[in-house]
Design a protein around this motif. Structure first.
Motif, PDB file in Angstrom:
ATOM      1  N   ALA A 115       0.839  -1.198   0.000  1.00  0.00           N
ATOM      2  CA  ALA A 115       0.000   0.000   0.000  1.00  0.00           C
ATOM      3  C   ALA A 115       0.873   1.247   0.000  1.00  0.00           C
ATOM      4  CB  ALA A 115      -0.942  -0.004   1.203  1.00  0.00           C
ATOM      5  N   ARG A 155      -6.106  -4.147  -3.801  1.00  0.00           N
ATOM      6  CA  ARG A 155      -5.431  -2.969  -4.339  1.00  0.00           C
ATOM      7  C   ARG A 155      -6.425  -1.876  -4.704  1.00  0.00           C
ATOM      8  NH1 ARG A 155      -0.653  -4.146  -5.661  1.00  0.00           N
ATOM      9  NH2 ARG A 155      -0.902  -5.123  -3.660  1.00  0.00           N
ATOM     10  N   GLU A 189      -7.275  -0.038  -1.533  1.00  0.00           N
ATOM     11  CA  GLU A 189      -6.162   0.850  -1.161  1.00  0.00           C
ATOM     12  C   GLU A 189      -6.171   2.104  -2.030  1.00  0.00           C
ATOM     13  OE1 GLU A 189      -3.387  -3.000  -0.039  1.00  0.00           O
ATOM     14  OE2 GLU A 189      -2.867  -1.770  -1.781  1.00  0.00           O
ATOM     15  N   ASP A 193      -8.694   4.591  -1.031  1.00  0.00           N
ATOM     16  CA  ASP A 193      -8.244   5.243   0.183  1.00  0.00           C
ATOM     17  C   ASP A 193      -7.192   6.312  -0.126  1.00  0.00           C
ATOM     18  OD1 ASP A 193      -8.423   5.426   2.933  1.00  0.00           O
ATOM     19  OD2 ASP A 193      -6.519   4.347   3.157  1.00  0.00           O
TER      20      ASP A 193
END
Ligand SMILES: Nc1ncnc2c1ncn2[C@@H]1O[C@H](COP(=O)(O)OP(=O)(O)OP(=O)(O)O)[C@@H](O)[C@H]1O
Ligand SMILES: [Mg+2]
Length: 249
Positions: A131, A159, A162, A165
């Motif tokens: 990440a 993924r 992530e 985010d």
């Protein structure tokens, strides 16, 4: 569970500020990128990287500024598909002028990605390091102005989460499936997760059609999610297939 942004006690680690600063940095790097498109499937080996690379080339041949971020950190295949030379200063320039960043630029030929960390619970470390590698790619690479940045995701949904985010919002998604029912079921789960995160569904690419692989995954998923099949890609397609797909994005 609380998130960092909901902490009310004094946060001596400053983690909330750090995350805010990283998001700001990523946003600055991507300020001149008109559109971010994640290419995903939730299933391995269906042709995500192949589609990403050929779509990127067709977009570039059509005069658009295109970048590819290879988010498959353990099995980077984009450098080979785009024939990107090694460069000290990413992004590298591949076939048809596509800009590219990949972990492949930083690995010796064939070497797996190695993380330094405690042997115990190494999977936790690996996840955290991957990440943070993705965050560094997004925070460091100066793409300049791009019409489209394509993100080639590895199988699974980790993924993608992530990415949402790190970006602070959900990228548009182009889904790749092969015709079989098994692929349809795996891709359905991924598409549900993408919808739940708020991603715009751009459409479905059905790959490896017209051969041994039987089924109607493309049409089934299109009907279920109300999104079009934007391309049916045979084995070894001609550039025209990619040009038609590029024209729809
Ligand atoms: N339409 C096609 N015609 C010919 N070869 C193809 C086609 N689609 C995919 N391939 C080949 O099939 C293999 C798997 O494709 P690819 O690596 O793009 O899948 P992937 O979904 O990215 O896999 P992974 O889940 O491991 O990331 C590659 O060797 C690729 O070149
Ligand atoms: Mg791949």
């Amino acid at each position: 569970m609380r998130t960092y942004h909901q902490l009310t006690d004094p946060d001596r680690s400053g983690l909330g500020d750090q995350i805010g600063a990283q998001r700001k940095r990523v946003a600055e790097r991507l300020a001149a990128v008109r559109r971010i498109v994640a290419v995903m499937s939730g299933k391995g080996g269906v042709g995500k990287s192949y589609v990403t690379a050929h779509l990127a080339r067709a977009l570039a041949r059509g005069g658009r500024g295109v970048g590819v971020l290879d988010a498959d950190l353990n099995g980077p295949t984009i450098p080979g598909l785009l024939q990107v030379p090694h460069t000290a200063q990413p992004p590298a320039i591949g076939l048809d002028g596509v800009k590219c960043i990949s972990m492949g630029h930083f690995l010796d030929e064939g070497a797996p990605l190695a993380f330094k960390g405690p042997a115990a619970e190494s999977f936790v470390w690996r996840g955290a390091m991957e990440a943070s590698a993705l965050r560094e790619f997004l925070g460091d690479v100066e793409w300049g102005s791009l019409d489209v940045l394509l993100l080639d995701l590895p199988p699974g949904m980790q993924r993608y989460s992530e990415l949402c985010d790190i970006l602070g919002n959900a990228p548009a998604v182009l889904t790749v499936t092969i015709p079989t029912p098994e692929s349809r079921d795996a891709v359905r789960r991924a598409m549900r997760a993408a919808v739940e995160h708020g991603s715009e569904l751009l459409g479905i690419v059905e790959n490896m059609v017209g051969g041994e692989l039987k089924g109607s995954a493309g049409d089934d998923l299109a009907a279920e999610f109300g999104t079009p099949v934007v391309a049916r890609v045979p084995w070894h397609p001609t550039p025209e297939t990619w040009n038609r797909l590029a024209a729809q994005l």
